[in-house]
Design an enzyme around this catalytic site. Structure first.
Site: not given
Ligand code: CDP
Ligand code: MG
Length: 136
Positions: A49, A112, A126, A9, A115
């Site tokens: 997303y 974080n 994806e 990212k 992805h």
């Molecule tokens: O990236 P990952 O699959 O671990 O997490 P996700 O639950 O699929 O969420 C996608 C992305 O959205 C996360 O990596 C975060 O960057 C963002 N996110 C956020 O900003 N705040 C949250 N409460 C949950 C996700």
């Molecule tokens: Mg995810």
């Protein structure tokens, strides 16, 4: 053999972590089979997303992903999808174990760093989105 998608990212690119993250993936024995640095458009990130479209953080994460250059990596190897998810660590870096990318280099869920695809169906979708010409 599995293929999966990793995105570094904007925060990861700005903090010069492209090499660190890619090196960890390679050292694990996984192969980089596609790689590009791009400034993604909103449409692609929204499609990426799509599952989170109704979530409160959707606007924020889309803005963040389009705020600067990102690196898209197609990764291939045995159990690549689970191996990569484990290496990146928990979504919230505060819960991520030391030794993971997020546990070592991140502090906030909004930034974080990476992805990675969650399962084989997501990986196929994806990879098709970020590497539409199938350059691997
Ligand atoms: O990236 P990952 O699959 O671990 O997490 P996700 O639950 O699929 O969420 C996608 C992305 O959205 C996360 O990596 C975060 O960057 C963002 N996110 C956020 O900003 N705040 C949250 N409460 C949950 C996700
Ligand atoms: Mg995810």
């Amino acid at each position: 053999m599995e293929k999966t998608l990793v995105l570094i990212k904007p925060g990861g690119v700005q903090r010069n972590l492209i090499g660190e993250i890619t090196a960890r993936i390679e050292r694990r024995g996984l192969k980089v089979v596609g790689l590009k640095l791009i400034h993604a458009d909103r449409e692609t990130v929204e499609a990426h997303y799509d599952e989170h479209r109704e979530r409160p953080f959707f606007g924020g994460v889309v803005s963040y992903l389009t705020s600067g250059p990102i690196v898209a990596l197609a990764i291939e190897g045995e159990n690549a999808i689970k191996a990569i998810r484990a290496m990146m660590g928990a979504t919230n870096p505060i819960d991520a174990n030391p030794g993971t990318v997020r546990g070592d280099f991140a502090l906030s869920i909004e930034d974080n760093l990476t992805h990675s695809s969650s399962d084989p169906e997501a990986a196929e979708r994806e990879l098709g989105l970020w590497f539409p010409t199938g350059t691997f």
